[in-house]
Scaffold this motif. Structure first.
Motif, PDB file in Angstrom:
ATOM      1  N   ALA A   1       0.830  -1.205   0.000  1.00  0.00           N
ATOM      2  CA  ALA A   1       0.000   0.000   0.000  1.00  0.00           C
ATOM      3  C   ALA A   1       0.866   1.257   0.000  1.00  0.00           C
ATOM      4  CB  ALA A   1      -0.936   0.001   1.204  1.00  0.00           C
ATOM      5  N   MET A   2       1.996   1.206   0.697  1.00  0.00           N
ATOM      6  CA  MET A   2       2.896   2.353   0.714  1.00  0.00           C
ATOM      7  C   MET A   2       3.497   2.581  -0.674  1.00  0.00           C
ATOM      8  SD  MET A   2       2.740   3.461   3.794  1.00  0.00           S
ATOM      9  CE  MET A   2       4.200   4.304   4.336  1.00  0.00           C
ATOM     10  N   ALA A   3       3.817   1.480  -1.361  1.00  0.00           N
ATOM     11  CA  ALA A   3       4.361   1.605  -2.716  1.00  0.00           C
ATOM     12  C   ALA A   3       3.313   2.182  -3.656  1.00  0.00           C
ATOM     13  CB  ALA A   3       4.846   0.248  -3.218  1.00  0.00           C
ATOM     14  N   VAL A   4       2.066   1.716  -3.495  1.00  0.00           N
ATOM     15  CA  VAL A   4       0.980   2.228  -4.333  1.00  0.00           C
ATOM     16  C   VAL A   4       0.776   3.712  -4.074  1.00  0.00           C
ATOM     17  CG1 VAL A   4      -1.508   2.084  -4.718  1.00  0.00           C
ATOM     18  CG2 VAL A   4      -0.165   0.001  -4.588  1.00  0.00           C
ATOM     19  N   ALA A   5       0.950   4.115  -2.806  1.00  0.00           N
ATOM     20  CA  ALA A   5       0.755   5.518  -2.455  1.00  0.00           C
ATOM     21  C   ALA A   5       1.840   6.406  -3.043  1.00  0.00           C
ATOM     22  CB  ALA A   5       0.710   5.675  -0.936  1.00  0.00           C
ATOM     23  N   GLY A   6       2.944   5.819  -3.469  1.00  0.00           N
ATOM     24  CA  GLY A   6       4.049   6.585  -4.043  1.00  0.00           C
ATOM     25  C   GLY A   6       3.760   7.031  -5.465  1.00  0.00           C
ATOM     26  N   GLY A   7       4.814   7.337  -6.175  1.00  0.00           N
ATOM     27  CA  GLY A   7       4.700   7.873  -7.526  1.00  0.00           C
ATOM     28  C   GLY A   7       4.101   6.917  -8.536  1.00  0.00           C
ATOM     29  N   GLU A   8       4.087   5.634  -8.252  1.00  0.00           N
ATOM     30  CA  GLU A   8       3.559   4.644  -9.190  1.00  0.00           C
ATOM     31  C   GLU A   8       2.053   4.462  -9.055  1.00  0.00           C
ATOM     32  OE1 GLU A   8       5.456   2.808 -11.528  1.00  0.00           O
ATOM     33  OE2 GLU A   8       6.902   4.355 -11.002  1.00  0.00           O
ATOM     34  N   ALA A   9       1.435   5.100  -8.082  1.00  0.00           N
ATOM     35  CA  ALA A   9       0.020   4.863  -7.798  1.00  0.00           C
ATOM     36  C   ALA A   9      -0.864   5.099  -9.016  1.00  0.00           C
ATOM     37  CB  ALA A   9      -0.438   5.731  -6.630  1.00  0.00           C
ATOM     38  N   ASP A  10      -0.668   6.217  -9.704  1.00  0.00           N
ATOM     39  CA  ASP A  10      -1.517   6.522 -10.859  1.00  0.00           C
ATOM     40  C   ASP A  10      -1.370   5.479 -11.954  1.00  0.00           C
ATOM     41  OD1 ASP A  10      -2.492   8.778  -9.643  1.00  0.00           O
ATOM     42  OD2 ASP A  10      -1.026  10.118 -10.574  1.00  0.00           O
ATOM     43  N   ARG A  11      -0.134   5.075 -12.225  1.00  0.00           N
ATOM     44  CA  ARG A  11       0.097   4.065 -13.264  1.00  0.00           C
ATOM     45  C   ARG A  11      -0.560   2.740 -12.893  1.00  0.00           C
ATOM     46  NH1 ARG A  11       5.903   2.962 -14.187  1.00  0.00           N
ATOM     47  NH2 ARG A  11       5.095   1.632 -15.819  1.00  0.00           N
ATOM     48  N   ILE A  12      -0.417   2.348 -11.636  1.00  0.00           N
ATOM     49  CA  ILE A  12      -0.991   1.077 -11.200  1.00  0.00           C
ATOM     50  C   ILE A  12      -2.509   1.125 -11.282  1.00  0.00           C
ATOM     51  CG2 ILE A  12      -1.294  -0.449  -9.200  1.00  0.00           C
ATOM     52  CD1 ILE A  12       1.626   0.261  -8.457  1.00  0.00           C
ATOM     53  N   HIS A  13      -3.102   2.229 -10.836  1.00  0.00           N
ATOM     54  CA  HIS A  13      -4.555   2.350 -10.886  1.00  0.00           C
ATOM     55  C   HIS A  13      -5.069   2.344 -12.328  1.00  0.00           C
ATOM     56  CE1 HIS A  13      -5.291   2.662  -6.651  1.00  0.00           C
ATOM     57  NE2 HIS A  13      -4.400   3.635  -6.524  1.00  0.00           N
ATOM     58  N   ARG A  14      -4.342   3.027 -13.228  1.00  0.00           N
ATOM     59  CA  ARG A  14      -4.748   3.004 -14.641  1.00  0.00           C
ATOM     60  C   ARG A  14      -4.668   1.588 -15.196  1.00  0.00           C
ATOM     61  NH1 ARG A  14      -1.965   7.934 -14.972  1.00  0.00           N
ATOM     62  NH2 ARG A  14      -0.117   6.907 -15.806  1.00  0.00           N
ATOM     63  N   CYS A  15      -3.641   0.872 -14.835  1.00  0.00           N
ATOM     64  CA  CYS A  15      -3.488  -0.500 -15.329  1.00  0.00           C
ATOM     65  C   CYS A  15      -4.560  -1.417 -14.732  1.00  0.00           C
ATOM     66  CB  CYS A  15      -2.098  -1.041 -15.016  1.00  0.00           C
ATOM     67  SG  CYS A  15      -0.797  -0.255 -15.999  1.00  0.00           S
TER      68      CYS A  15
END
Length: 179
Positions: free
Chosen positions: A112-126
């Protein structure tokens, strides 16, 4: 450290390169400790499990090359599976089965901390590119710590179908993130 660097360290570890193993430990132990702690909910047991995970990595690093996972995904899978095996080995009486509901920690974990970082938008889009039920299953398994059995029951599909959903969804997510 890039995924390619970690992959190289795992390959060198499979050749019993102690320096590579030491660097692999230093670069990944914090993340893998977080995975163990999230599953086991006990710091001392998570520390012990982490050491056992790295023994497995040392002895089974050659299996990484035949997996289709990214290096960190492979390491996380080894850690998560080992921690789950430790829970199963406890063999509590059937009356304590309700205690298993409390295994997943509701606090934000390493994922969850990683998702909250800069990659969150990319992961959510994917994740949005996946079918809704597949995305919900991925979130349940890898962010909430739900078991494959729980997910299969919730989505009303056989256990092997759930495993296939998750494996294919992770492959699609990896492809999306690599774009």
């Amino acid at each position: 450290m890039t995924p390619e660097d970690i992959a190289r360290l795992i390959v060198r570890t499979s050749l019993k390169d102690r320096a590579a193993f030491d660097l692999l430990y230093r670069q990944t132990s914090a993340k893998l400790f977080g995975v163990c702690l999230r599953v086991l909910s006990d710091r001392a047991e998570a520390e012990e499990a982490l050491q056992e995970v790295f023994v497995k990595v040392w002895t089974k690093a050659d299996r990484f090359a035949v997996s289709e996972l990214s290096p960190m995904s492979w390491l996380i899978a080894v850690a998560r599976n080992h921690a789950i095996d430790r829970i199963r080995a406890r063999r509590r009486p059937a009356a304590d089965i309700d205690a298993a509901l409390d295994v997943a920690d509701p606090a934000p974990g390493p994922e969850a901390m990683a998702v909250a970082g800069g990659e969150a938008d990319r992961i959510h889009r994917c994740l949005e590119e996946l079918e809704q039920d597949r995305a919900d299953a991925v979130r349940g398994a890898y962010l909430k710590g739900e078991s494959y059995v729980e997910l299969a029951e919730r989505h009303g599909v056989p256990l092997n179908t759930m495993r296939t959903w998750l494996r294919r969804s992770l492959i699609r997510l990896r492809e999306c993130l690599e774009r």
